[in-house]
Design a protein around this motif. Structure first.
Motif, PDB file in Angstrom:
ATOM      1  N   GLN A 206      -1.991  -0.491   8.963  1.00  0.00           N
ATOM      2  CA  GLN A 206      -2.619  -0.971  10.193  1.00  0.00           C
ATOM      3  C   GLN A 206      -3.493  -2.171   9.865  1.00  0.00           C
ATOM      4  N   LEU A 207      -3.423  -3.199  10.726  1.00  0.00           N
ATOM      5  CA  LEU A 207      -4.205  -4.412  10.530  1.00  0.00           C
ATOM      6  C   LEU A 207      -5.274  -4.532  11.601  1.00  0.00           C
ATOM      7  N   ARG A 210      -8.416  -9.514  12.274  1.00  0.00           N
ATOM      8  CA  ARG A 210      -8.482 -10.632  11.322  1.00  0.00           C
ATOM      9  C   ARG A 210      -7.364 -10.542  10.282  1.00  0.00           C
ATOM     10  N   ASP A 211      -6.373  -9.730  10.558  1.00  0.00           N
ATOM     11  CA  ASP A 211      -5.223  -9.552   9.671  1.00  0.00           C
ATOM     12  C   ASP A 211      -5.616  -8.953   8.320  1.00  0.00           C
ATOM     13  N   ARG A 212      -6.646  -8.136   8.318  1.00  0.00           N
ATOM     14  CA  ARG A 212      -7.017  -7.383   7.124  1.00  0.00           C
ATOM     15  C   ARG A 212      -6.513  -5.949   7.269  1.00  0.00           C
ATOM     16  N   VAL A 213      -6.163  -5.341   6.157  1.00  0.00           N
ATOM     17  CA  VAL A 213      -5.659  -3.966   6.183  1.00  0.00           C
ATOM     18  C   VAL A 213      -6.816  -3.017   6.483  1.00  0.00           C
ATOM     19  N   SER A 214      -6.713  -2.322   7.601  1.00  0.00           N
ATOM     20  CA  SER A 214      -7.769  -1.386   7.986  1.00  0.00           C
ATOM     21  C   SER A 214      -7.392   0.065   7.718  1.00  0.00           C
ATOM     22  N   THR A 285       6.663  -4.425   2.333  1.00  0.00           N
ATOM     23  CA  THR A 285       7.019  -5.706   2.945  1.00  0.00           C
ATOM     24  C   THR A 285       7.453  -5.509   4.392  1.00  0.00           C
ATOM     25  N   GLU A 286       8.292  -4.523   4.633  1.00  0.00           N
ATOM     26  CA  GLU A 286       8.777  -4.283   5.984  1.00  0.00           C
ATOM     27  C   GLU A 286       7.654  -3.803   6.907  1.00  0.00           C
ATOM     28  N   ALA A 287       6.803  -2.905   6.398  1.00  0.00           N
ATOM     29  CA  ALA A 287       5.731  -2.364   7.233  1.00  0.00           C
ATOM     30  C   ALA A 287       4.693  -3.427   7.566  1.00  0.00           C
ATOM     31  N   ILE A 288       4.311  -4.251   6.593  1.00  0.00           N
ATOM     32  CA  ILE A 288       3.287  -5.261   6.846  1.00  0.00           C
ATOM     33  C   ILE A 288       3.824  -6.334   7.782  1.00  0.00           C
ATOM     34  N   ASP A 289       5.099  -6.656   7.688  1.00  0.00           N
ATOM     35  CA  ASP A 289       5.703  -7.620   8.620  1.00  0.00           C
ATOM     36  C   ASP A 289       5.677  -7.076  10.039  1.00  0.00           C
TER      37      ASP A 289
END
Length: 296
Positions: A206-207, A210-214, A285-289
């Motif tokens: 989850q981001l 600010r596109d940081r991983v929360s 890679t797939e999840a963050i995209d």
């Protein structure tokens, strides 16, 4: 081969099943709950397990169903894997469950196998146990002494072992629902489609705005005596900008602390480690995209 002789019971209610299990568990080689039978029956046929009594709960409507309850999705233990994989509520509320389902054996198995049966079987290479552990699911069990809840982190005790008491029946599982900018992915490697995975990984991320991983959950299968969580890798990404994270770095971090990787005809521990790292990197890679392209 054929299984050893056993007595077959088909109770009409969960209450009856619990009573029978308690009464029969203390006799001889005891009793076992039979749900879809896709794991238990082959084990009986190969004489890997022996029970004097089988208690068939496959037709109990009380154990089937899917229900959104606030921030959780409840799924009855007797709900078939095919139903889980095709249900719109599951797809929207707990995408990982829907996405791992095609990896569970073949469609014939999924038509009879159940979510609860898979989780209670506790196979280290099983997809549903890995999802339950990664997402902090809660198991609902019942015994003659009443009902209780078991967190997934406390549920898996070893290969084919759980912390359920001999007289307890798994009735349902509650999965937290991830909101916001979330992404999910599953990757696993097996010799043939439908075989148990040599190694695999599933990722939920989850981001923030600010596109940081929360938030992050990374589950591993086929890499120990139980399903595992890549806690070191999870901790390493929290608070960091998504575009600064290397998938290969995360894949390597996901293998940290794995000291009981199985060795068998499918591969050595080092081979499984390399495969596991690659699967974790690809799933990341797939999840963050997906999370990056999701709307808040």
């Amino acid at each position: 081969m054929k299984p050893a002789a056993f007595d077959y019971h088909r109770p009409d209610t969960v209450e009856d099943a619990v009573r029978l299990l308690a009464e029969l568990s203390d006799s001889g080689d005891g009793a076992k709950i039979l749900a879809g039978g896709q794991s238990l029956v082959p084990m009986l046929a190969m004489r890997l397990a022996y029970f004097d009594h089988l208690i068939d709960v496959s037709r109990l409507g009380e154990l089937r169903g899917i229900d959104r309850r606030g921030g959780e999705l409840w799924i009855g233990a007797g709900t078939t894997e095919a139903t889980v994989g095709s249900d719109d509520q599951v797809r929207q509320a707990v995408p990982l469950l829907a996405r791992v389902t095609p990896f569970v054996g073949h469609f014939q198995i999924r038509n009879r196998g159940t979510l609860g049966g898979s989780i209670a079987h506790a196979d280290a290479a099983g997809e549903y146990p890995a999802v339950a552990l990664a997402l902090d699911a809660v198991m609902e069990v019942v015994s003659p002494g009443g009902r209780r809840e078991i967190a997934a982190a406390d549920f898996f005790a070893g290969l084919w072992e759980t912390t359920m008491a001999p007289d307890e029946v798994l009735t349902g599982v509650r999965f937290p629902v991830w909101e916001g900018r979330s992404g999910f992915a599953v990757r696993e490697f097996s010799r043939r489609h439908g075989d148990f995975a040599i190694a695999g990984a599933l990722v939920a991320v989850q981001l923030d705005d600010r596109d940081r991983v929360s938030r992050c959950a990374i589950g591993l299968l086929g890499l120990g005596a139980t399903p595992r969580r890549a806690t070191a890798a999870e901790a390493a990404v929290i608070g960091r900008p998504a575009d600064e994270l290397s998938a290969e770095e995360i894949g390597r971090a996901a293998m940290t602390g794995l000291d009981d990787i199985p060795v068998d005809l499918q591969g050595s521990a080092s081979y499984r480690t390399r495969v596991g790292a690659a699967m974790a990197a690809r799933a990341w890679t797939e999840a963050i995209d997906e999370a990056g392209s999701a709307s808040a």
